[in-house]
Scaffold this motif. Structure first.
Motif, PDB file in Angstrom:
ATOM      1  N   ASN A   9      57.834  32.568  47.685  1.00 21.57           N
ATOM      2  CA  ASN A   9      58.893  32.861  48.621  1.00 21.57           C
ATOM      3  C   ASN A   9      58.276  33.486  49.869  1.00 21.57           C
ATOM      4  O   ASN A   9      58.139  34.692  49.967  1.00 21.57           O
TER       5      ASN A   9
ATOM      6  N   ARG B 139      59.419  33.274  52.924  1.00 20.83           N
ATOM      7  CA  ARG B 139      60.430  33.727  53.863  1.00 20.83           C
ATOM      8  C   ARG B 139      60.603  35.243  53.811  1.00 20.83           C
ATOM      9  O   ARG B 139      60.690  35.903  54.850  1.00 20.83           O
ATOM     10  N   SER B 140      60.637  35.796  52.589  1.00 21.75           N
ATOM     11  CA  SER B 140      60.837  37.238  52.451  1.00 21.75           C
ATOM     12  C   SER B 140      59.688  38.017  53.079  1.00 21.75           C
ATOM     13  O   SER B 140      59.905  39.031  53.737  1.00 21.75           O
TER      14      SER B 140
ATOM     15  N   VAL C  59      52.786  34.415  44.463  1.00 19.75           N
ATOM     16  CA  VAL C  59      53.343  34.447  43.122  1.00 19.75           C
ATOM     17  C   VAL C  59      52.761  33.233  42.428  1.00 19.75           C
ATOM     18  O   VAL C  59      52.298  32.313  43.078  1.00 19.75           O
ATOM     19  N   GLY C  60      52.773  33.249  41.106  1.00 14.92           N
ATOM     20  CA  GLY C  60      52.260  32.097  40.383  1.00 14.92           C
ATOM     21  C   GLY C  60      50.926  32.412  39.730  1.00 14.92           C
ATOM     22  O   GLY C  60      50.555  33.569  39.579  1.00 14.92           O
TER      23      GLY C  60
ATOM     24  N   PRO D 126      56.106  40.374  31.246  1.00 16.15           N
ATOM     25  CA  PRO D 126      55.509  41.056  32.399  1.00 16.15           C
ATOM     26  C   PRO D 126      55.983  42.498  32.613  1.00 16.15           C
ATOM     27  O   PRO D 126      57.041  42.882  32.139  1.00 16.15           O
ATOM     28  N   HIS D 127      55.109  43.251  33.308  1.00 12.08           N
ATOM     29  CA  HIS D 127      55.506  44.556  33.844  1.00 12.08           C
ATOM     30  C   HIS D 127      56.419  44.229  35.011  1.00 12.08           C
ATOM     31  O   HIS D 127      55.966  43.684  36.019  1.00 12.08           O
ATOM     32  N   MET D 128      57.709  44.468  34.831  1.00 15.28           N
ATOM     33  CA  MET D 128      58.682  44.036  35.831  1.00 15.28           C
ATOM     34  C   MET D 128      59.615  45.172  36.182  1.00 15.28           C
ATOM     35  O   MET D 128      60.232  45.754  35.300  1.00 15.28           O
TER      36      MET D 128
ATOM     37  N   TYR E 255      58.206  47.811  43.779  1.00 23.38           N
ATOM     38  CA  TYR E 255      58.624  46.753  42.845  1.00 23.38           C
ATOM     39  C   TYR E 255      57.430  45.907  42.390  1.00 23.38           C
ATOM     40  O   TYR E 255      56.742  45.296  43.218  1.00 23.38           O
TER      41      TYR E 255
ATOM     42  N   VAL F 153      55.908  42.887  39.635  1.00 27.67           N
ATOM     43  CA  VAL F 153      56.121  41.807  38.658  1.00 27.67           C
ATOM     44  C   VAL F 153      54.770  41.175  38.385  1.00 27.67           C
ATOM     45  O   VAL F 153      54.235  40.456  39.219  1.00 27.67           O
TER      46      VAL F 153
ATOM     47  N   GLU G  10      57.304  43.680  50.308  1.00 26.94           N
ATOM     48  CA  GLU G  10      58.432  42.987  50.944  1.00 26.94           C
ATOM     49  C   GLU G  10      59.677  43.026  50.067  1.00 26.94           C
ATOM     50  O   GLU G  10      60.755  42.592  50.486  1.00 26.94           O
ATOM     51  N   LYS G  11      59.538  43.546  48.835  1.00 24.49           N
ATOM     52  CA  LYS G  11      60.686  43.646  47.928  1.00 24.49           C
ATOM     53  C   LYS G  11      60.898  45.078  47.478  1.00 24.49           C
ATOM     54  O   LYS G  11      61.594  45.330  46.505  1.00 24.49           O
TER      55      LYS G  11
ATOM     56  N   PHE H  87      65.715  43.948  51.468  1.00 22.15           N
ATOM     57  CA  PHE H  87      64.355  43.746  50.967  1.00 22.15           C
ATOM     58  C   PHE H  87      64.169  44.283  49.554  1.00 22.15           C
ATOM     59  O   PHE H  87      63.325  45.132  49.294  1.00 22.15           O
ATOM     60  N   ILE H  88      64.999  43.786  48.655  1.00 21.82           N
ATOM     61  CA  ILE H  88      64.825  44.046  47.228  1.00 21.82           C
ATOM     62  C   ILE H  88      64.957  42.698  46.509  1.00 21.82           C
ATOM     63  O   ILE H  88      65.444  41.734  47.105  1.00 21.82           O
TER      64      ILE H  88
ATOM     65  N   LEU I 144      64.637  29.234  46.115  1.00 17.49           N
ATOM     66  CA  LEU I 144      63.509  30.133  46.381  1.00 17.49           C
ATOM     67  C   LEU I 144      63.128  30.079  47.857  1.00 17.49           C
ATOM     68  O   LEU I 144      62.824  31.098  48.473  1.00 17.49           O
TER      69      LEU I 144
ATOM     70  N   GLN J 287      57.616  34.536  36.258  1.00 15.72           N
ATOM     71  CA  GLN J 287      58.263  35.709  36.865  1.00 15.72           C
ATOM     72  C   GLN J 287      59.520  35.330  37.638  1.00 15.72           C
ATOM     73  O   GLN J 287      60.347  36.186  37.912  1.00 15.72           O
TER      74      GLN J 287
END
Lengths: 204, 273
Positions: free
Chosen positions: A11, A13-14, A46-47, A118-120, A144, A146, A185-186, B78-79, B97, B127
């Motif tokens: 992602n 965009r985020s 990610v991935g 996962p550690h999430m 955050y 993951v 970013e999250k 942003f979460i 996504l 994930q």
């Protein structure tokens, strides 16, 4: 101008929007010439490790060269793990080797139902060293995460740690290269603070 | 310390004036509750740990509206953001996504074609694949097939049956067996909704939440029935859930997320405040 490296995963965009919120002008690109022109490079992710490295392919050399020349580079999650020497995710695979270290899997102890992988979720970090990336970030701030694998590096590269099943690196850094295991970013306002610090460093 | 997550859920549908949020009572009677993007922003400010958007129409128009809602939300909030509702192809997942979501929740499509879970987690990573399991307790143990026994809160011996199409269709599949199966197929997380409780505000279904949490090694999000901060407390303590999802108690302003988190913190539950 910052470049978010587009290597076909995740992602983006985020990451782009969060960097813009932190004050940057952002381009998503996989062109070496763009990476060379940029004031800073962000390696999102990610991935899986192997897919990530494969997708980077010839960009690898460009990223390494720019980092060696002192350009600010931020690796996020898998992007952080790819900064290291190697990973044991799904075999043993070579990373960018910008920071010496290894990516290993969480070993669940005892009853694994208490240590889910996962550690999430949101976990607090322990700040070990002063570094520009953590300016204005308080000790024990939440971010955050993951991930199922974590980075093992020499303590001289670890600027913040986190605890889940074991102690592991939450933030690793050299002078100009930074990796965060969490997703800034999250991670709400605290995450934006990290990105703001990176953007500021790119302007120097 | 890893904190317990509080996740407000926004059921999104397509109205004449564009997207709006609604929350179903037993998924059938729907009551409108506001603009999704505005609600998302408010929840973020109140300290939500993640957000879930469920497209409850899952129609073509609904999907397009959803992409717009995700984009507008992801530009400002942003979460982590999870999106579910009618997702049944890899291209659906990619579209969602790309719009800025971090995870997708798959429900009926996983039951109908379980290899979809494997493909999706291989392509996008575990994930970002949440498998939503809707289930209902069943006292009838006759017939073949796995039926893991659970003692319901009223003391009755039951098994939990997976239901699909928003709870309308029973499948004969044991929910605990299915949870292990989706873990094996690569799901990163399970969103568990007990239809016995959904929309009731009587509290989460603790027995199935606890059983499932102990049955699998991936995180469980408890869903269905939250009516008070105490219910959320119980989902974490008795139910051993990793996260709690709730809708009504937040949408109508009965409790703010902060109030719920303060309640939990006072009672020793690790939360992000």
């Amino acid at each position: 101008m910052l470049v978010v490296v587009d290597y076909g995963l995740g992602n983006l965009r985020s990451v782009k929007k969060a960097l813009e919120k932190a004050g940057a002008e952002v381009v998503i690109s996989s062109e070496p010439s763009m990476l060379e022109m940029a004031d800073g490079i962000v390696l999102p992710g990610v991935g899986a490790f192997r897919d990530g490295m494969e997708n980077l392919s010839e960009l690898s050399e460009c990223i390494k060269r720019e980092a060696e020349h002192g350009k600010p580079l931020l690796g996020i999650c898998l992007g952080m793990q790819m900064l290291l020497t190697e990973s044991e995710e799904g075999g043993v695979y070579e990373g960018l080797d910008i920071i010496p270290g290894k990516v290993v899997r969480f070993e669940s102890k005892g009853n694994n139902r208490d240590n889910k992988i996962p550690h999430m979720g949101w976990n607090s970090i322990k700040i070990k060293e002063n570094h520009w990336i953590l300016d204005g970030v308080e000790d024990n701030s939440y971010f955050y995460f993951v991930h199922s694998y974590y980075a093992r590096v020499a303590s001289s590269y670890e600027v913040a740690s986190c605890t889940y099943i074991t102690d592991f690196s939450a933030v690793i850094a050299t002078k100009n290269v930074v990796g965060t295991q969490f997703h800034p970013e999250k991670s709400g306002d605290t995450g934006l603070r990290i990105l703001h610090n990176f953007v500021r460093e790119c302007r120097r | 310390m890893l904190t317990k997550r509080i996740i407000p859920c926004l059921d999104v549908t397509y109205g004449e004036s564009g997207a709006c949020v609604v929350k179903g009572i037993h998924f059938v009677k729907l009551r409108e509750a506001g603009d999704p993007v505005e609600l998302a922003k408010r929840y973020n400010e109140e300290g939500a740990d993640e957000l879930v958007f469920l497209d409850i129409t899952a129609s073509h128009e609904g999907r397009e509206t959803m992409v717009d809602v995700i984009e507008r939300t992801a530009d400002e909030v942003f979460i982590p953001l999870t999106v579910g509702g009618g997702i049944d192809s890899l291209s659906d997942i990619q579209k969602i996504l790309r719009a800025g979501a971090d995870k997708v929740s798959i429900n009926t499509a996983a039951v109908k074609h379980k290899e979809f879970v494997r493909e999706a987690s291989r392509v996008f990573g575990s994930q970002c694949i949440v498998v939503a399991i809707d289930c209902r307790s069943n006292t009838n143990f006759s017939g073949s097939g796995v039926k893991n026994e659970v003692i319901r809160e009223d003391g009755k011996k039951v098994w939990y049956e997976v239901v699909i199409y928003g709870g309308r269709k029973p499948t004969g599949i044991d929910a605990l067996w299915w949870a292990q199966e989706v873990e094996r197929l690569g799901a990163g997380e399970i969103l568990l909704t007990s239809m016995d409780r959904d929309g009731t505000c009587d509290g989460y279904d603790i027995p199935i939440t606890r059983e499932m949490s102990e049955f699998v090694g991936i995180p469980i999000i408890a869903s269905g029935g939250a009516g008070s901060p105490h219910h959320i407390y119980e989902a974490f303590t008795k139910g051993k859930a990793d996260a709690a999802l709730a809708a009504s108690i937040f949408h109508y302003g009965e409790y703010t997320i902060r109030e719920v988190k303060e309640y939990l913190m006072e009672r020793g539950i690790p939360v992000r405040l």
